[in-house]
Write a protein that holds these residues in place. Sequence first.
Motif, PDB file in Angstrom:
ATOM      1  N   SER A   1       0.847  -1.184   0.000  1.00  0.00           N
ATOM      2  CA  SER A   1       0.000   0.000   0.000  1.00  0.00           C
ATOM      3  C   SER A   1       0.884   1.235   0.000  1.00  0.00           C
ATOM      4  CB  SER A   1      -0.942  -0.051   1.195  1.00  0.00           C
ATOM      5  OG  SER A   1      -0.490   0.770   2.221  1.00  0.00           O
TER       6      SER A   1
ATOM      7  N   PRO B   1      -8.737 -12.194   2.165  1.00  0.00           N
ATOM      8  CA  PRO B   1      -8.148 -13.300   2.904  1.00  0.00           C
ATOM      9  C   PRO B   1      -8.370 -14.622   2.180  1.00  0.00           C
ATOM     10  CG  PRO B   1      -9.873 -12.188   4.198  1.00  0.00           C
ATOM     11  CD  PRO B   1      -9.802 -11.497   2.893  1.00  0.00           C
TER      12      PRO B   1
ATOM     13  N   TYR C   1     -13.060  -5.021  -1.124  1.00  0.00           N
ATOM     14  CA  TYR C   1     -11.700  -4.644  -0.735  1.00  0.00           C
ATOM     15  C   TYR C   1     -11.124  -3.747  -1.823  1.00  0.00           C
ATOM     16  CZ  TYR C   1     -11.759  -8.178   2.902  1.00  0.00           C
ATOM     17  OH  TYR C   1     -12.035  -8.895   4.011  1.00  0.00           O
TER      18      TYR C   1
ATOM     19  N   ASP D   1      -5.653  -8.423  -3.420  1.00  0.00           N
ATOM     20  CA  ASP D   1      -4.738  -9.164  -2.555  1.00  0.00           C
ATOM     21  C   ASP D   1      -5.109  -9.025  -1.091  1.00  0.00           C
ATOM     22  OD1 ASP D   1      -2.368 -10.234  -4.282  1.00  0.00           O
ATOM     23  OD2 ASP D   1      -3.051  -8.322  -5.087  1.00  0.00           O
ATOM     24  N   ASP D   2      -5.991  -8.090  -0.817  1.00  0.00           N
ATOM     25  CA  ASP D   2      -6.421  -7.938   0.560  1.00  0.00           C
ATOM     26  C   ASP D   2      -7.373  -9.055   0.967  1.00  0.00           C
ATOM     27  OD1 ASP D   2      -4.964  -5.723   0.683  1.00  0.00           O
ATOM     28  OD2 ASP D   2      -6.618  -4.279   0.731  1.00  0.00           O
TER      29      ASP D   2
ATOM     30  N   GLU E   1      -9.306 -17.508   3.047  1.00  0.00           N
ATOM     31  CA  GLU E   1     -10.531 -18.274   3.327  1.00  0.00           C
ATOM     32  C   GLU E   1     -11.678 -17.830   2.433  1.00  0.00           C
ATOM     33  OE1 GLU E   1      -9.726 -16.272   6.927  1.00  0.00           O
ATOM     34  OE2 GLU E   1      -8.052 -16.934   5.699  1.00  0.00           O
TER      35      GLU E   1
END
Lengths: 634, 637
Positions: free
Chosen positions: A543, A620, A613, A617-618, A622
């Motif tokens: 970021s 998660p 998001y 890539d943020d 799961e």
Amino acid sequence: MAKVHASEIETEPHDSGRRPPRAVVGSHRVEEEMFGRAFDKKIIRRIWAFVRPYRAMAVASVAALLVFTGTQLLIPLIIRYAIDHAITPAGVDRSAVLAAAGAFALAILVNFAAAYAQETVVGKMAENVLFDIRCAMFIHLQKVSLSFMDKTEVGRLMSRLQGDVNSIHEFLETSIYSVGDIALLFGIMFVMLWVNFSLGFLTLSVLPALLMIRIVWLPRAREAFMAAQETNSVVNGALAEAIHGVRTVQSMDRQQVNFLLYDDKAHADLRTHLVAARYAQVMVPIVDGLTGLAMAVVIVVGGSTIVNGGIDVGVLVAYIFYIQRFFDPIRSLTAQYSVMQRAMASGKRLTDVLDVRIEIQDKPDARILAPEMDGSVEFRNVTFGYEPNHPVLKNVSFRVNPGETVALVGPTGSGKSSAMALVHRFYDAQQGQVMVGGHDVRDLTQESLGNQIAMVLQEPFLFTGTIFENIRYHKTEATRDKVIGAAKVVGAHDFIMSLPDRYETQLGERGGNLSLGQRQLVSFARALVADAKILVLDEATASIDSYTEMLIQKALRKLLEGRTGLVIAHRLATIRGADRIIVLQNGQVIETGNHDKLMAMGGLYSKLYNLNYSSFDDIPVEEADPTGQAASRT
Amino acid sequence: MSRPARFRRRKILSGHSVGSDAVGTTSLKSSAHVKAAGWGRGLSTLLRITRMNLRHPWQVALAIGSTMVAVILQLLIPQLLGRAVDQTQVAIGGGVTVTAAEQALWTPALLLLGASTLRGLFTMAQNYFAEAVGHHVAYELRLACYDKVQRLSFSFHDRVHSGDLITLGILDLDGVRMYFSTVLVRLLLLTMLIGIGAYMMISTDPVLGLIALSFVPFVAWRSSVTQLKLRVIWLDLQERLSVLGRVMEENLAGIRVVRAFSAQAYEMVKFDRASKNALKLAHEQVDVYVPNTSAMTLAFFFAMGLVLWIGCNKVIAGQISVGTLTMFLAFMTILQMPVRQIGLMVNGFARAYTCGSRLFGLLDQDITIRDASTARPLEIGEGTLRFDNVSFAYPGTGNRAILKNITFSARRGETIAIVGPPGSGKSTMAHLIPRFYDVTGGTIMLDGQDIRGVTLATLRQAVAVVQQDAFLFTTTIENNIAYGDPWAKAQRIERASESAQLHNYILGLPAGYKTVVGERGASLSGGQRQRLTIARTMMLRPSIVIFDDATAAIDAATEQRIRAAIRRFAKDRVTIIIAHRLSSLKHADRILFVDNGEIVERGTHQELLAQCGRYKALHDLQLRPEDDIATTYRGAP
């Protein structure tokens, strides 16, 4: 040892109390094998290949060396002649003095010339070979596959290019001198035995004694020297660590603990050095004692032979001179053994690098990709894996039309970066074809292909040098205006002008004096100067502050103008700006289309997008995973 | 007769490469700087090194004593040889019986054996103790350097390149270490050897003595000049080799860029230029070295030839004996090596002088940030942090203020967020609290105590900073996490890494918490490094904890979880968060928007949004990164 240590701690609880259990400074480096077999025919042959171009020089220097050794042997003999013939008690022979003086003058002039020639030639030749080997390795490393480069640490390759070539250099120099040592040793032995066999034999009998002592001494001494080297690199490493990590050390208030631990290491270093010094010095009295012994033998035995009229006094004088010399070759020959072992180990490592197969090569009839080509990119049923059994791309097909921007999207490990690498032919696909401008990339020359593809990598790598040189990079023909123009287009001009030396500002290592965002912009400008039809871009994930982020987005749009773009996109802004989006998962294309179409499809893309998001890539693991598991189960 | 020149060459060159004294541009620059400092300072440097040597009086005395004995024994050898030769001549001359002559040979023979062996023993002692003195001094200097480097303030480390500091601590230290053995002891040895030797020879035969010594001035001169020249070349060569090294290293590290641009040919040109540059100098080294050593050898042999010729004539004339001639020749052999080493000694002087000046320059460096003489331990009561009109400019930047009149305070349990464009001074604010730098105006108070009035150790225990660029030490993960609390139990380490969302990742590593990381260990991603740094901080018990852009490389979701864990940790502390991702800071009790070193807006997230100012613009920009907002964010054009 361990027990002793434990009991020390028990008796001195206070001392152990000062060194915390989890604290260390510096680290032990895992050393590579330093010594190999003393003689390895295969490796010698490989080294010889590098000496071959200079073989005339090598032969000449050995010849000069032998002449040099010859004069060394001759000088005591001339002295003997002078003493025996010129000043015998029987009478005086002035012509003999003159002859001796003439011979002496000739000998030292030849000695001078031979030494001069031989040392110059050997010195320069060894340097040339060193640079040649290094050059050969460097060239080779430019061609080997990236998967080799990925697997191999840069530090390791650097120690090949520096340390290992140096030990070959040392080996070359010393091995030529070894020829001289052997010649000298045998020469002295021959002359001494020839002048007077029994006296020579008696005197030379101290030689095996020295040889044996050296053989016993050498491995122990070497161990001591290596221990000293090791502790030295440990203390130096600890110092370097303290310097690099000083901000953390101070903010965590670790100075005192670190100092104690460093003291331990510095003290260990002191001890090993003192031990090594003892080993180095213990040879001095041995050599001196043996020299004294040999002289005593010559005086007693030789002297009584003279007294009895067996030989002349000149022999005695000559012998004394030889004795002062004959330990030197033994000393350097035994040292040569270590040098050879080290060179063989280094040579092995060098040939390992030189033998790495070059996988990607131009075909003999490879064609040049013309700059006029249309700029399309196409994957036709491409299957690829770094290891053939584990494909990271499975039967992937897609086409990027000229001038179009396509975003590659997908979770980590979906094969995006591999697809990008294949376009540039960093690797060859196992199956299928990668087409650029309508040609299979394997049919094109790598250079012409590279000239038409500009790549921007996730980590903007900059070189030492000025900003100008970095933007221009290999396009040395690019004018200043063109460079500044490119910087303006990508929005880097403003910050560059605010630097102390503007475009001439020297960048630190890896551009360390610029922020990540600024480096990114410079790398964009560099890609722009490269002026290629196709742009392949791997967006940065870290970021970045919002302002620079905005600049980057703007620059990206400029960069893609009029080019075919293949972008590994992470940020929604980038993805939305693309003409088409290709969603990859587990090495397969699962969705294609523009944003609206994909949203309407309600597949993985819309799911990821709806998680809201700002960057893919943020997300998660799961949340992206259920579909992934479902896919792998089928 | 001489030892072959190559031994000397190898020795001299390797002596250089082992004991090199500078690498890199800046070091060279500083050596020029030393030159400008003048001879007075150089002399005081040498005196200071000598004083350091004298702090080991026993070893110094033993080294000097052994040197003197060894020299005298060595000077006996030519005489004994001469006597032995004469002894044989006496018998031939018919002076004594053969048996008596044979008997007489035993005395010089045994004396020679004894003198030679003893000389060896004393030389051993001389070398050993001389080196021991050097190593002890090196040990002391090492500790002093390490201590100094650890304590010098951030501003020093900002200014001085780390590579140069390392060079200083390795190579310059070596130059100082060698001073005693290569300069002082050798000076004594040479003076005695040449002095006594010359006296003995000249008193025996003035003419022959002077001829025998004639090579000494020439060789001493050539050797000194050569060494000094080689030193210059050597320094230059190291510089060029380090350029070559950098070209190779950057090529390999950036190999993807090289390939991406198909720039191999360009890189080869770069390599070739650097390589040829270095090779040229390597050849030059040979060109300087070889003619000089060959000339020295020739001078020596020339003198020997003269001694032989004139000596023979003198023997014929009956002025001297054959033994005396032998003695002269043997003397010359003994003198040759040490005389040639005069150059090394001169080089040692030059090295000790530059290296010592640099090294002492570091050791004498003032530590700008340290305990005041009246400093007292910090006493934490309520745990209130207060910035009172704080201004700051980095040292050496003139008066360009980075921070101007910053005033705010925070109580225990509060979270303060600082936000603003790059270069606005956010990180600087964080660095002032643990006194990494001292304020240039105003005061920072902790529970009413000026941080400049308390001890650094207690202050830094009370203030923890999670840095943006985490430094990992080359050791296990658990040691890294426990860096600030090396006594910690494994359980606490695991808990900290759980809070930092790192525990599961660590368990997945082959060696778990014992995995070695850092420069030479396994590589962690930027986000993992940052999480490790957070875990490291959570091991401490600070009153104030500062996150200096410490989550930039961590994904938003993980950050959320870390933040939840931190909230428990932050309950009874002051927390300061510097970040640019708004989600990281919107829950703060107060947000300070900093621009150009000033607080331009302050309030809670809601309050600032309502203000419709700079914060609001930033907020909108992050949601919708479009061009039109840029101007608002940057401030009015």
